[in-house]
Motif scaffolding. Structure first.
Motif, PDB file in Angstrom:
ATOM      1  N   ALA A 152      -3.625 -28.356 -44.312  1.00 46.98           N
ATOM      2  CA  ALA A 152      -2.371 -27.659 -44.615  1.00 46.98           C
ATOM      3  C   ALA A 152      -2.165 -27.547 -46.124  1.00 46.98           C
ATOM      4  O   ALA A 152      -1.666 -26.532 -46.623  1.00 46.98           O
ATOM      5  N   LYS A 153      -2.571 -28.580 -46.851  1.00 49.16           N
ATOM      6  CA  LYS A 153      -2.437 -28.556 -48.311  1.00 49.16           C
ATOM      7  C   LYS A 153      -3.327 -27.467 -48.920  1.00 49.16           C
ATOM      8  O   LYS A 153      -2.953 -26.823 -49.900  1.00 49.16           O
ATOM      9  N   MET A 154      -4.515 -27.289 -48.356  1.00 52.04           N
ATOM     10  CA  MET A 154      -5.401 -26.226 -48.828  1.00 52.04           C
ATOM     11  C   MET A 154      -4.765 -24.860 -48.584  1.00 52.04           C
ATOM     12  O   MET A 154      -4.824 -23.962 -49.428  1.00 52.04           O
ATOM     13  N   GLY A 155      -4.127 -24.701 -47.426  1.00 53.36           N
ATOM     14  CA  GLY A 155      -3.422 -23.451 -47.135  1.00 53.36           C
ATOM     15  C   GLY A 155      -2.292 -23.203 -48.111  1.00 53.36           C
ATOM     16  O   GLY A 155      -2.100 -22.086 -48.606  1.00 53.36           O
ATOM     17  N   ALA A 156      -1.533 -24.256 -48.414  1.00 51.80           N
ATOM     18  CA  ALA A 156      -0.419 -24.126 -49.358  1.00 51.80           C
ATOM     19  C   ALA A 156      -0.925 -23.754 -50.744  1.00 51.80           C
ATOM     20  O   ALA A 156      -0.308 -22.946 -51.455  1.00 51.80           O
ATOM     21  N   SER A 157      -2.050 -24.341 -51.145  1.00 49.51           N
ATOM     22  CA  SER A 157      -2.625 -24.032 -52.457  1.00 49.51           C
ATOM     23  C   SER A 157      -3.037 -22.569 -52.529  1.00 49.51           C
ATOM     24  O   SER A 157      -2.762 -21.877 -53.523  1.00 49.51           O
ATOM     25  N   ALA A 158      -3.680 -22.081 -51.472  1.00 52.53           N
ATOM     26  CA  ALA A 158      -4.096 -20.676 -51.441  1.00 52.53           C
ATOM     27  C   ALA A 158      -2.877 -19.757 -51.505  1.00 52.53           C
ATOM     28  O   ALA A 158      -2.879 -18.735 -52.204  1.00 52.53           O
ATOM     29  N   ALA A 159      -1.816 -20.119 -50.774  1.00 58.81           N
ATOM     30  CA  ALA A 159      -0.607 -19.294 -50.773  1.00 58.81           C
ATOM     31  C   ALA A 159       0.052 -19.247 -52.140  1.00 58.81           C
ATOM     32  O   ALA A 159       0.653 -18.243 -52.533  1.00 58.81           O
ATOM     33  N   LYS A 160      -0.069 -20.335 -52.874  1.00 58.63           N
ATOM     34  CA  LYS A 160       0.545 -20.416 -54.204  1.00 58.63           C
ATOM     35  C   LYS A 160      -0.146 -19.493 -55.201  1.00 58.63           C
ATOM     36  O   LYS A 160       0.512 -18.881 -56.053  1.00 58.63           O
ATOM     37  N   TYR A 161      -1.467 -19.360 -55.092  1.00 55.20           N
ATOM     38  CA  TYR A 161      -2.229 -18.660 -56.127  1.00 55.20           C
ATOM     39  C   TYR A 161      -2.798 -17.306 -55.707  1.00 55.20           C
ATOM     40  O   TYR A 161      -2.956 -16.425 -56.551  1.00 55.20           O
TER      41      TYR A 161
END
Length: 466
Positions: A360-369
């Motif tokens: 989920a953290k990887m998904g959040a990182s992708a969404a951020k950038y």
């Protein structure tokens, strides 16, 4: 892959040593390790058992071992040290994720980042017999925890950074972080040089350990950056501050004082990203400590280093497509941060049977950038690909992400199709980042392993479009 042959005078006969009961022969020595103690009672009566401390009787380890640990950056840092030392004329071996190399020739294929204890001793023994002065190796947290580096006397230890990873094995962040720190805190001898990233909060706590050298970009330790640019590669003005102990006589009493010798140099590299500046600094500081060559000479040789296959590797310039091994939140963010001036399209997944907490953290990182996200298979192993993808998606704030101009989110589990679609959709002047597998050449599924390379996939798609 080329073989490195040893002459008759170089060869040294080593008895057959194994820690696996399935490999026992009549003439075998059986190595007792914590993992096989429960099998000792079932060994044949004639079996000679040896302890780990006995290994040095059979293997020649007469060289300087440089160990690099950390969540990210191990492979690139090790490769830079290996490359520059070779260019300086030293004989060097390199062992890690990409296999084993001796004096610029590969002698072992890819395997574990750090092999099991017997294999590791054999590798160092081989490098010694081939005349190597240095043995540069990656050290994984699994290897530290499982004591696969037991008994080795490291000349230099490097800690690049500590971020969340491998919690499937370590269970807690605290255990994972402490395992990495244990590598530096365990001193085989007081002369071991320890090199740490002062900008990493976990590593900074051991800055006052004996023989510790520090580097940083935000923090000014022994090795620091005065100014830098990340446009079209890396350019930096760097400084090195080393303390020299001076003895003086006064009133029949010897006093110790310290003077600081500050050196400066210009550094240029074709590598991308702030994280690679960190990797270069760790490598340069290590080489300086090992050889005492001039700082500028080391930097000049670093400029000749072209990078590691699958690590921030430019597969195409037009369109700009880059592949990288990044498979943690921190690793992904470091890649994304390298392209702040561009719109980003990203293809990635997450490995099955591995740390689920990071998905989920990887998904959040992708969404951020990123402006376009394509979630696909990595190595799903025995897990259901759809479940892995959904766990990644759970970290994406849909409203925030989908309101971005020209943004999109797609789940395409077929990795080749995901890459093909991402290339087809890629607007001019954007960058496509394909993350997670780097230079791996296979995909692991529940019932099969297929040949697959991100690099070859991109090249095949681009060639068909011409």
């Amino acid at each position: 892959m080329e073989d490195v042959a040893m002459t008759t005078t170089q060869q040294q006969v080593v008895p057959h040593i194994t820690d696996d009961t399935r490999e026992l022969r009549q003439d075998s020595l059986f190595l007792q390790i914590p993992q096989n103690e429960k099998f000792l009672a079932s060994l044949p009566a004639h079996t000679k058992i040896i302890q780990r401390d006995d290994l040095k009787k059979y293997f020649n380890l007469n060289l300087k071992i440089i160990g690099i640990t950390g969540t990210n950056g191990k492979t690139t840092t090790a490769a830079i040290i290996y490359s520059v030392l070779l260019d300086m004329g030293y004989k060097v071996a390199l062992l890690g994720t990409r296999g084993m190399f001796v004096n610029d020739k590969q002698i072992k294929p890819k395997g574990l980042t750090t092999p099991k204890l017997i294999e590791l001793y054999q590798d160092i023994h081989t490098a010694t017999l081939l005349g190597c002065e240095y043995f540069v190796m990656e050290v994984s947290s699994h290897a530290i925890k499982q004591e696969r580096i037991y008994g080795l006397e490291f000349y230099t230890k490097i800690l690049t950074n500590i971020t969340s990873d491998h919690l499937d094995y370590h269970k807690t962040w605290e255990d994972y972080a402490q395992t990495k720190l244990n590598f530096l805190q365990t001193n085989e001898n007081n002369q071991c040089i320890k090199i740490i990233n002062l900008d990493d909060p976990s590593a900074a706590k051991i800055r006052f350990f004996p023989n510790t050298l520090t580097y940083g970009i935000e923090s000014k330790g022994n090795f620091f950056v005065n100014a830098y640019s990340l446009n079209d590669g890396i350019f930096a003005q760097i400084g090195l501050r080393m303390s020299n102990k001076v003895q003086s006589q006064g009133n029949n009493k010897q006093d110790s004082t310290y003077t600081s010798d500050i050196q400066s140099a210009l550094l240029h590299s074709e590598l991308f990203g702030l994280f690679n500046l960190y990797n270069i600094m760790a490598a340069v500081l290590a080489i300086k400590a090992l050889t005492d060559e001039s700082l500028q000479k080391i930097c000049d040789l670093v400029e000749q280093f072209g990078g590691v296959s699958g690590r921030m590797e430019v597969v195409s310039n037009n369109p700009l497509i880059i592949i990288d091994f990044a498979h943690t939140t921190d690793g992904m963010e470091k890649i994304f941060e390298s392209f702040k001036t561009k719109k980003i399209s990203v293809v990635f997944g997450a490995g099955g049977n591995r740390d689920k907490s990071k998905r989920a953290k990887m998904g959040a990182s992708a969404a951020k950038y990123a402006n376009k996200i394509y979630i696909t298979n990595d190595n799903p192993r025995s897990e259901e690909p759809n479940e892995i993808a959904n766990e990644i998606v759970s970290g994406i704030d849909s409203h925030q992400f989908l309101t971005k101009i020209q943004s999109s989110l797609k789940i395409i589990l077929d990795r080749k199709e995901a890459i093909r679609q991402a290339i087809k959709d890629l607007p001019k002047d954007w960058v496509l980042l394909i993350l997670g597998k780097g230079d791996e050449c296979e995909q692991i599924f529940k019932d099969s392993i297929i040949q697959f390379s991100d690099k070859e996939c991109v090249r095949e798609i681009l060639q068909k479009e011409q």
